[in-house]
Design a protein around this motif. Structure first.
Motif, mmCIF file in Angstrom:
data_model
loop_
_atom_site.group_PDB
_atom_site.id
_atom_site.type_symbol
_atom_site.label_atom_id
_atom_site.label_comp_id
_atom_site.label_asym_id
_atom_site.label_seq_id
_atom_site.Cartn_x
_atom_site.Cartn_y
_atom_site.Cartn_z
ATOM 1 N N PRO A 192 -33.393 -22.770 -55.356
ATOM 2 C CA PRO A 192 -34.310 -21.978 -54.523
ATOM 3 C C PRO A 192 -35.610 -22.726 -54.237
ATOM 4 O O PRO A 192 -36.105 -23.486 -55.072
ATOM 5 N N TRP A 193 -36.115 -22.496 -53.039
ATOM 6 C CA TRP A 193 -37.366 -23.127 -52.616
ATOM 7 C C TRP A 193 -38.461 -22.063 -52.624
ATOM 8 O O TRP A 193 -38.350 -21.043 -51.940
ATOM 9 N N ILE A 194 -39.504 -22.293 -53.407
ATOM 10 C CA ILE A 194 -40.618 -21.358 -53.502
ATOM 11 C C ILE A 194 -41.900 -22.135 -53.211
ATOM 12 O O ILE A 194 -42.416 -22.855 -54.071
ATOM 13 N N GLU A 195 -42.416 -22.013 -51.979
ATOM 14 C CA GLU A 195 -43.593 -22.758 -51.542
ATOM 15 C C GLU A 195 -44.854 -21.920 -51.754
ATOM 16 O O GLU A 195 -44.987 -20.835 -51.192
ATOM 17 N N GLN A 196 -45.763 -22.439 -52.566
ATOM 18 C CA GLN A 196 -46.996 -21.706 -52.876
ATOM 19 C C GLN A 196 -48.247 -22.383 -52.331
ATOM 20 O O GLN A 196 -49.278 -21.739 -52.154
ATOM 21 N N ASP A 197 -48.172 -23.672 -52.056
ATOM 22 C CA ASP A 197 -49.357 -24.440 -51.702
ATOM 23 C C ASP A 197 -49.598 -24.547 -50.197
ATOM 24 O O ASP A 197 -50.693 -24.929 -49.781
ATOM 25 N N ALA A 198 -48.602 -24.250 -49.387
ATOM 26 C CA ALA A 198 -48.745 -24.318 -47.935
ATOM 27 C C ALA A 198 -48.658 -22.908 -47.360
ATOM 28 O O ALA A 198 -47.709 -22.179 -47.651
ATOM 29 N N LEU B 161 -58.701 -21.100 -44.159
ATOM 30 C CA LEU B 161 -60.126 -21.060 -43.808
ATOM 31 C C LEU B 161 -60.541 -22.326 -43.066
ATOM 32 O O LEU B 161 -61.331 -22.271 -42.106
ATOM 33 N N ALA B 162 -60.022 -23.480 -43.491
ATOM 34 C CA ALA B 162 -60.345 -24.738 -42.833
ATOM 35 C C ALA B 162 -59.827 -24.755 -41.399
ATOM 36 O O ALA B 162 -60.498 -25.249 -40.477
ATOM 37 N N ASP B 163 -58.621 -24.194 -41.197
ATOM 38 C CA ASP B 163 -58.066 -24.129 -39.846
ATOM 39 C C ASP B 163 -58.869 -23.181 -38.972
ATOM 40 O O ASP B 163 -59.054 -23.438 -37.765
ATOM 41 N N ALA B 164 -59.355 -22.104 -39.554
ATOM 42 C CA ALA B 164 -60.195 -21.167 -38.800
ATOM 43 C C ALA B 164 -61.471 -21.855 -38.342
ATOM 44 O O ALA B 164 -61.906 -21.699 -37.182
ATOM 45 N N ASP B 165 -62.065 -22.630 -39.227
ATOM 46 C CA ASP B 165 -63.294 -23.346 -38.878
ATOM 47 C C ASP B 165 -63.025 -24.412 -37.827
ATOM 48 O O ASP B 165 -63.794 -24.564 -36.862
ATOM 49 N N ARG B 166 -61.933 -25.146 -38.005
ATOM 50 C CA ARG B 166 -61.597 -26.210 -37.055
ATOM 51 C C ARG B 166 -61.337 -25.658 -35.656
ATOM 52 O O ARG B 166 -61.850 -26.183 -34.658
ATOM 53 N N LEU B 167 -60.579 -24.586 -35.569
ATOM 54 C CA LEU B 167 -60.245 -24.010 -34.262
ATOM 55 C C LEU B 167 -61.453 -23.376 -33.592
ATOM 56 O O LEU B 167 -61.548 -23.335 -32.361
ATOM 57 N N SER B 168 -62.391 -22.874 -34.393
ATOM 58 C CA SER B 168 -63.598 -22.278 -33.811
ATOM 59 C C SER B 168 -64.455 -23.321 -33.113
ATOM 60 O O SER B 168 -65.272 -22.983 -32.240
ATOM 61 N N LYS B 169 -64.269 -24.597 -33.483
ATOM 62 C CA LYS B 169 -65.046 -25.681 -32.889
ATOM 63 C C LYS B 169 -64.251 -26.453 -31.836
ATOM 64 O O LYS B 169 -64.780 -27.381 -31.218
ATOM 65 N N ASP B 170 -62.992 -26.073 -31.670
ATOM 66 C CA ASP B 170 -62.113 -26.749 -30.713
ATOM 67 C C ASP B 170 -62.281 -26.124 -29.331
ATOM 68 O O ASP B 170 -61.871 -24.977 -29.103
ATOM 69 N N GLU B 171 -62.847 -26.850 -28.393
ATOM 70 C CA GLU B 171 -63.129 -26.311 -27.065
ATOM 71 C C GLU B 171 -61.849 -26.059 -26.267
ATOM 72 O O GLU B 171 -61.859 -25.322 -25.284
ATOM 73 N N THR B 172 -60.740 -26.664 -26.688
ATOM 74 C CA THR B 172 -59.476 -26.452 -25.963
ATOM 75 C C THR B 172 -58.735 -25.217 -26.454
ATOM 76 O O THR B 172 -57.739 -24.807 -25.849
ATOM 77 N N PHE B 173 -59.191 -24.640 -27.567
ATOM 78 C CA PHE B 173 -58.551 -23.439 -28.117
ATOM 79 C C PHE B 173 -59.133 -22.212 -27.414
ATOM 80 O O PHE B 173 -60.327 -21.927 -27.524
ATOM 81 N N GLU B 174 -58.299 -21.483 -26.698
ATOM 82 C CA GLU B 174 -58.767 -20.380 -25.857
ATOM 83 C C GLU B 174 -58.642 -19.033 -26.563
ATOM 84 O O GLU B 174 -57.678 -18.790 -27.286
ATOM 85 N N GLN C 233 -55.039 -21.123 -54.212
ATOM 86 C CA GLN C 233 -56.331 -21.231 -53.545
ATOM 87 C C GLN C 233 -56.321 -22.381 -52.551
ATOM 88 O O GLN C 233 -56.993 -22.326 -51.508
ATOM 89 N N GLU C 234 -55.545 -23.409 -52.848
ATOM 90 C CA GLU C 234 -55.409 -24.533 -51.910
ATOM 91 C C GLU C 234 -54.854 -24.054 -50.569
ATOM 92 O O GLU C 234 -55.333 -24.458 -49.499
ATOM 93 N N ALA C 235 -53.841 -23.206 -50.616
ATOM 94 C CA ALA C 235 -53.259 -22.670 -49.381
ATOM 95 C C ALA C 235 -54.264 -21.799 -48.638
ATOM 96 O O ALA C 235 -54.381 -21.867 -47.409
ATOM 97 N N TRP C 236 -54.999 -20.968 -49.394
ATOM 98 C CA TRP C 236 -55.995 -20.096 -48.757
ATOM 99 C C TRP C 236 -57.110 -20.930 -48.122
ATOM 100 O O TRP C 236 -57.578 -20.615 -47.025
ATOM 101 N N ASN C 237 -57.515 -21.998 -48.788
ATOM 102 C CA ASN C 237 -58.542 -22.879 -48.234
ATOM 103 C C ASN C 237 -58.067 -23.544 -46.949
ATOM 104 O O ASN C 237 -58.868 -23.823 -46.044
ATOM 105 N N THR C 238 -56.774 -23.813 -46.859
ATOM 106 C CA THR C 238 -56.204 -24.384 -45.635
ATOM 107 C C THR C 238 -56.381 -23.422 -44.471
ATOM 108 O O THR C 238 -56.731 -23.822 -43.348
#
Length: 331
Positions: free
Chosen positions: A154-160, A256-269, A249-254
């Motif tokens: 079985p595959w149990i992914e917790q970090d992504a 949050l990091a994506d939320a921050d990155r996309l908020s600064k991405d002018e191509t993200f509508e 917490q690593e997955a949760w931080n990912t």
């Protein structure tokens, strides 16, 4: 002569009637069509009774039950092997985790759904999405696609935080553990509702009917933790809860990091204003609800769920544990 003929005919008819009546009287009055078919109890049925039904009043359904199935969709029952594996895993990773977090089994005996139904195939919708789990009326949870699990590896992914839904390899954490916590969250919030202020945090950012087009890794840009969370506020609440307690917490931080990155991405509508702040505000609200209403510490539950998920990799998923309390034992 004519009179004698009539008398003989009458006697013959009476005799036939009498024989027919006697024959009918000797028949069994119970119709074979009214006799229920009683299936012999298997070792698995007895195990379910000892591990689910007797202690928690939970029916674990793995055979096809027409009345419990949505006939709008074509689905098949699980294989016996996948049903056994799911029964072993759910008790250890889900029921056992709440028992440990709450300090006893009273919480689960009181609020666990009364029916857990396994379905071998997925339930596909007209919009192209597929259902991996449903909760009905606070008493029933159905999990779909169980024939796809890898019983021996079985595959149990917790970090992504995101999973490839098109992959043939099934991530147990995404498809089932997260789903169980998601649907259980619905049951708990239907029992005792959460404050309405939560609904207002992302009301202007919801995607409603268009949620199926929102990729999970783009959802943080709108202020949500998954594409499904954008559909409406109840799903948003349940997704925050279930994704948080089943990922590191690593997955949760990912997220949050994506939320921050996309908020600064002018191509993200169409992104949200301050998506990081909205996700964090909603997480705080969800944590407060579970702590104040249920006395449940989500961080403690997460630690337990993550540990038990790793321990589950050591379980023999093909042979039923002899100890009915195996879920209480830390491997």
């Amino acid at each position: 002569m004519i009179m004698t003929k009539y008398i003989k005919t009458a006697l013959m008819l009476f005799g036939l009637f009498f024989m027919a009546a006697c024959s009918e009287d000797s028949l069994n009055s119970i119709s074979v069509f009214d006799t229920p078919v009683v299936e012999e109890k298997t070792d698995f049925d007895n195990w379910i009774m000892a591990n689910y039904t007797n202690p928690y009043n939970i029916q674990f359904l793995y055979r096809y039950v027409d009345s419990e199935t949505n006939n709008t969709y074509n689905v098949i029952p699980p294989t016996l092997e996948s049903a056994k594996a799911m029964a072993i895993l759910i008790k250890y990773v889900w029921i056992g985790a709440y028992n440990e977090a709450m300090g006893s089994d009273v919480f689960m005996k009181t609020f666990a759904p009364r029916i857990l139904q396994m379905t071998g195939s997925f339930q596909y919708k007209g919009d192209g999405s597929r259902t991996i789990g449903t909760a009905e009326g606070g008493v029933k949870v159905t999990l779909f696609g169980t024939n796809n699990i890898d019983i021996d590896n079985p595959w149990i992914e917790q970090d992504a935080p995101y999973t490839d839904r098109s992959s043939n390899r099934i991530d147990m954490n995404y498809w089932y553990f997260h789903t169980m916590h998601h649907e259980f969250c619905h049951i708990l919030t239907q029992t005792k509702n959460y404050p309405s202020e939560f609904q207002k945090i992302s009301v202007s950012d919801q995607r409603l009917g268009d949620w199926v087009n929102v990729k999970d890794n783009e959802a943080p840009g709108y202020g949500f933790v998954s594409g499904y969370a954008t559909s409406e506020y109840n799903e948003d609440f349940a997704e925050i809860y279930s994704i948080y307690v089943t990922h590191t917490q690593e997955a949760w931080n990912t997220i949050l990091a994506d939320a921050d990155r996309l908020s600064k991405d002018e191509t993200f509508e169409g992104g949200a204003v301050n998506p990081v702040g909205k996700i964090e505000e909603k997480l705080t609200a969800v944590k407060s609800y579970f702590e104040e209403v249920w006395g449940l510490d989500m961080d403690n539950l997460r630690d337990i769920v993550l540990r038990r998920s790793k321990e589950a990799l050591l379980l023999d998923l093909r042979n039923l544990p002899n100890d009915v309390n195996y879920e209480k034992v830390s491997k």
